[in-house]
Design an enzyme around this catalytic site. Structure first.
Site, PDB file in Angstrom:
ATOM      1  N   ASP A 149      31.175  32.151  80.986  1.00 46.75           N
ATOM      2  CA  ASP A 149      32.426  32.794  80.575  1.00 46.75           C
ATOM      3  C   ASP A 149      32.211  33.439  79.212  1.00 46.75           C
ATOM      4  OD1 ASP A 149      35.757  32.259  81.234  1.00 46.75           O
ATOM      5  OD2 ASP A 149      35.151  33.057  79.285  1.00 46.75           O
ATOM      6  N   ILE A 150      32.704  34.668  79.084  1.00 51.80           N
ATOM      7  CA  ILE A 150      32.452  35.437  77.857  1.00 51.80           C
ATOM      8  C   ILE A 150      33.101  34.786  76.632  1.00 51.80           C
ATOM      9  CG2 ILE A 150      34.448  37.026  77.937  1.00 51.80           C
ATOM     10  CD1 ILE A 150      32.348  39.306  77.482  1.00 51.80           C
ATOM     11  N   GLN A 185      46.819  32.822  85.483  1.00 57.78           N
ATOM     12  CA  GLN A 185      45.562  33.511  85.813  1.00 57.78           C
ATOM     13  C   GLN A 185      45.517  34.857  85.106  1.00 57.78           C
ATOM     14  OE1 GLN A 185      45.228  33.941  90.066  1.00 57.78           O
ATOM     15  NE2 GLN A 185      43.144  34.750  90.011  1.00 57.78           N
ATOM     16  N   HIS A 216      38.232  32.202  90.737  1.00 58.83           N
ATOM     17  CA  HIS A 216      37.146  31.602  89.943  1.00 58.83           C
ATOM     18  C   HIS A 216      37.481  30.172  89.561  1.00 58.83           C
ATOM     19  CE1 HIS A 216      39.904  33.739  87.248  1.00 58.83           C
ATOM     20  NE2 HIS A 216      39.667  32.793  86.365  1.00 58.83           N
ATOM     21  N   HIS A 267      36.654  27.345  86.671  1.00 63.22           N
ATOM     22  CA  HIS A 267      36.086  27.109  85.337  1.00 63.22           C
ATOM     23  C   HIS A 267      35.411  25.742  85.308  1.00 63.22           C
ATOM     24  CE1 HIS A 267      38.501  30.199  83.017  1.00 63.22           C
ATOM     25  NE2 HIS A 267      39.321  30.041  84.039  1.00 63.22           N
TER      26      HIS A 267
HETATM   27  P1  5GP Z   1      41.659  32.885  83.946  1.00 62.95           P
HETATM   28  O1  5GP Z   1      42.570  33.008  82.761  1.00 62.95           O
HETATM   29  O2  5GP Z   1      41.944  33.986  84.961  1.00 62.95           O
HETATM   30  O3  5GP Z   1      41.645  31.530  84.552  1.00 62.95           O
HETATM   31  O4  5GP Z   1      40.194  33.078  83.382  1.00 62.95           O
HETATM   32  C1  5GP Z   1      39.549  34.304  83.306  1.00 62.95           C
HETATM   33  C2  5GP Z   1      38.310  34.086  82.475  1.00 62.95           C
HETATM   34  O5  5GP Z   1      37.477  35.211  82.632  1.00 62.95           O
HETATM   35  C3  5GP Z   1      38.582  33.922  80.972  1.00 62.95           C
HETATM   36  O6  5GP Z   1      38.131  32.643  80.546  1.00 62.95           O
HETATM   37  C4  5GP Z   1      37.782  35.067  80.332  1.00 62.95           C
HETATM   38  O7  5GP Z   1      37.135  34.686  79.145  1.00 62.95           O
HETATM   39  C5  5GP Z   1      36.777  35.418  81.418  1.00 62.95           C
HETATM   40  N1  5GP Z   1      36.353  36.804  81.384  1.00 62.95           N
HETATM   41  C6  5GP Z   1      37.160  37.892  81.329  1.00 62.95           C
HETATM   42  N2  5GP Z   1      36.420  39.021  81.326  1.00 62.95           N
HETATM   43  C7  5GP Z   1      35.121  38.626  81.370  1.00 62.95           C
HETATM   44  C8  5GP Z   1      33.885  39.354  81.381  1.00 62.95           C
HETATM   45  O8  5GP Z   1      33.828  40.578  81.354  1.00 62.95           O
HETATM   46  N3  5GP Z   1      32.748  38.609  81.441  1.00 62.95           N
HETATM   47  C9  5GP Z   1      32.764  37.243  81.474  1.00 62.95           C
HETATM   48  N4  5GP Z   1      31.589  36.627  81.528  1.00 62.95           N
HETATM   49  N5  5GP Z   1      33.908  36.529  81.470  1.00 62.95           N
HETATM   50  C10 5GP Z   1      35.076  37.217  81.411  1.00 62.95           C
END
Ligand code: 5GP
Ligand code: ZN
Length: 138
Positions: free
Chosen positions: A30-31, A92, A98, A100
């Protein structure tokens, strides 16, 4: 899906740090690295969230979770590891399914707090009845 950032990672348009890859599954760092080793596991196929995940694809993704968790555990020796999956706004932020994997360390600043309640037996029974009376799984 053209506008999806994780589809772009799958097809290589956007770079990522790959932890694991096979025909159907990709795991990458994760970035934002909520903690060191924070890894996302995704299906290569674009599926928005858990509500649109097939049994087969769920099984394909989830079967990789223990091995990747063990890899992170062996590498970073965390005190534990959280597995989190956010579905739908506002939880989300990327609408490509995805999981984590978040290794946990002493004083890592990550907070995941459960606000506990103390339902009565009747309330628990009533909640269960609501679930069992829903026809979607039957
Ligand atoms: P959510 O909030 O949808 O559960 O998590 C999305 C995750 O995707 C976040 O933790 C965010 O840091 C990660 N993310 C968003 N854009 C990118 C990207 O371009 N590359 C990577 N490696 N992670 C990303
Ligand atoms: Zn996608």
């Amino acid at each position: 899906m053209e506008s999806c950032i994780f589809c772009k990672i799958v097809n290589g348009t956007i770079p990522s740090y790959t932890v694991y890859e096979d025909d159907q599954v990709l795991a990458f760092l994760d970035i934002t690295q909520v903690t060191k080793g924070h890894t996302l596991i995704i299906p290569k196929q674009h599926v928005e969230d858990v509500f649109s995940l097939s049994d087969e694809l769920a099984s394909t993704i989830f079967r990789q979770v223990p091995a990747i968790a063990n890899k992170l555990n062996a590498t970073f020796h965390p005190i534990g590891l959280n597995i989190i999956n956010n579905n739908k706004e506002p939880l989300q932020s990327v609408f490509h399914y995805h999981i984590h994997l978040i290794p946990r360390y002493e004083n890592d600043g990550f907070t995941l707090s459960f606000h506990s309640t103390s339902p009565s037996q009747e309330e628990l029974k009533s909640t269960l009845d609501e679930i069992l009376n829903e026809q979607v799984l039957t």
